[in-house]
Motif scaffolding. Sequence first.
Motif, PDB file in Angstrom:
ATOM      1  N   ARG A 225      39.121  41.070  40.168  1.00 37.39           N
ATOM      2  CA  ARG A 225      38.132  39.997  40.309  1.00 37.39           C
ATOM      3  C   ARG A 225      37.828  39.450  38.910  1.00 37.39           C
ATOM      4  O   ARG A 225      37.052  40.016  38.156  1.00 37.39           O
ATOM      5  CB  ARG A 225      36.861  40.542  40.976  1.00 37.39           C
ATOM      6  N   TRP A 226      38.446  38.300  38.584  1.00 38.68           N
ATOM      7  CA  TRP A 226      38.410  37.786  37.215  1.00 38.68           C
ATOM      8  C   TRP A 226      37.013  37.325  36.804  1.00 38.68           C
ATOM      9  O   TRP A 226      36.679  37.342  35.622  1.00 38.68           O
ATOM     10  CB  TRP A 226      39.426  36.666  37.049  1.00 38.68           C
ATOM     11  N   THR A 227      36.179  36.954  37.765  1.00 36.76           N
ATOM     12  CA  THR A 227      34.803  36.593  37.402  1.00 36.76           C
ATOM     13  C   THR A 227      34.007  37.807  36.924  1.00 36.76           C
ATOM     14  O   THR A 227      32.951  37.659  36.302  1.00 36.76           O
ATOM     15  CB  THR A 227      34.074  35.959  38.608  1.00 36.76           C
ATOM     16  N   GLY A 228      34.529  38.993  37.199  1.00 35.06           N
ATOM     17  CA  GLY A 228      33.869  40.209  36.745  1.00 35.06           C
ATOM     18  C   GLY A 228      33.832  40.324  35.225  1.00 35.06           C
ATOM     19  O   GLY A 228      33.017  41.073  34.666  1.00 35.06           O
ATOM     20  N   ILE A 229      34.707  39.579  34.543  1.00 32.44           N
ATOM     21  CA  ILE A 229      34.704  39.576  33.073  1.00 32.44           C
ATOM     22  C   ILE A 229      33.356  39.087  32.552  1.00 32.44           C
ATOM     23  O   ILE A 229      32.908  39.496  31.474  1.00 32.44           O
ATOM     24  CB  ILE A 229      35.857  38.697  32.545  1.00 32.44           C
ATOM     25  N   LEU A 230      32.690  38.235  33.338  1.00 29.16           N
ATOM     26  CA  LEU A 230      31.408  37.671  32.921  1.00 29.16           C
ATOM     27  C   LEU A 230      30.218  38.531  33.331  1.00 29.16           C
ATOM     28  O   LEU A 230      29.078  38.206  32.981  1.00 29.16           O
ATOM     29  CB  LEU A 230      31.247  36.268  33.532  1.00 29.16           C
TER      30      LEU A 230
END
Length: 492
Positions: A225-230
């Motif tokens: 989940r790439w939004t998890g980077i934020l």
Amino acid sequence: MSGGPGALTDPEEVRVDGPADEARGSTARSEHSGLFGRGLLYVVVMATPLVSATVISPILTRLLGPGDFGLVSAAISLNQLLVAAALVGLDQAVMVQRAEDGNSTTSRGLVATGFVTSAAVMGLAAATAPWWGPAFGFGDSSDVVWLTLAWTAPAAPVLMMATLLLAENRLRPFALLSLVSTTGGQITALVFLLVGKPTAALYLEAAVAITLVSVVLGLVLTRPRWTGILDRAATVRALRLGVPMTMNAVAGYVLNAGDRILIQRTLGPVEVGRYQVAYTIGYVVVVLMYYVNQSWTPRFAELRDPHARLALQGTARNSLYRMLAPTVLGISLAAPVALRVFAPASYEPGTLAIVVVLIAVSAFPVAAGGASGRELLTLRRGRAIATSTVVAAVANIALNLVLLPRWGILGAAVATLLSFSLQSAIKVAVLPREPRWPRTPWRLWALVGASGAVAAASTLVPDTTVLMGIRFVLGAACLPWLVVELRRARLV
């Protein structure tokens, strides 16, 4: 190794005084059966690369010259160290987070964050490579350094994705990704060397290629989940556990490999080679305990009731002791024959059996430390875990400095056993006082002590052909005993 005075008795003997205790006992028995059933299948998957490496290594030594084979070995060691740094302990955080949440939403975000941290650490390593490359002994082999960095950058995220699959209890996808990235890499490298000009660089190019394929496969299987980077809060919480676990990994590297450096410095390369042969045979059992701990950790972390979890820790640990008894004894009895298979007469294999025994016996404290370490990790006590390993690593170095000049490589084996025991004792000492840590019953301690004593005494038997044959047959006879203990564990 397993607890102090006043600790609980064996969980298998705990009285059931009410519905809550009965439910906890039922949960512990059900989970215990799963650990020694499906849980051991994960161990088999993790151990497969060890088996394939044993088969492939003799071929590599013949395809590659001593210089190139040495560079490959050094690159593998460097890769393991850099992967530990690149992960920043996020792989351990993923397991705990997945168990706490009961779903993979935040964990998949942490996997995405792992790609970023890995790239950042590898960027730093690449920028400083001209400084540390020669210091690590690579000298003019800069291409090996760069290829190792290119191999490590995707290898760290692959390991994190495999950890997520393990935490999700997805056996088939986990096996596919793990075997492609490990055994698949070994086979691919062998093919490259057979087809092309055998060099260390070509081996590492194959490793880079298969790891990139593994990244793509992992992305498909885990869908980070790439939004998890934020997600700053999740990342900070993960790093609070992960950074100490990185220190633990680095200290563990020193604990497991530091004695080879000190033997080289004190006794010379010939003794390093002799010690490595004996260490490899005995250490097989220790490695299996590491694999067991890694595969079981998510299952324990999912148990949120601390009383049920501790009951399971105790029964599982004691079952491992019962299985280790025939395993350690069998390897020790078969050691003289195994040593002569793995090493020529110039290695003086007749003097190495006691080293094999001491390293193999180290599996008992490693199993004990695995149980207490799983509990500390579930409680997010990363600093306590790291402290135990750092202290053990320092103790191992100090013991080697004292014992090597007096006892030679036997001193290194003694230092290994004592250091692992110290690490296990520290982990138990820093556990919370409540609920109380389950202790091992005296009958099981007697079995552990007897198996270790018989293993050690067997090294006093003369190494005649007939007696070695008898010892080997007796060692093989321990296999049915192991099978019985495994069945017993699955039926608890």
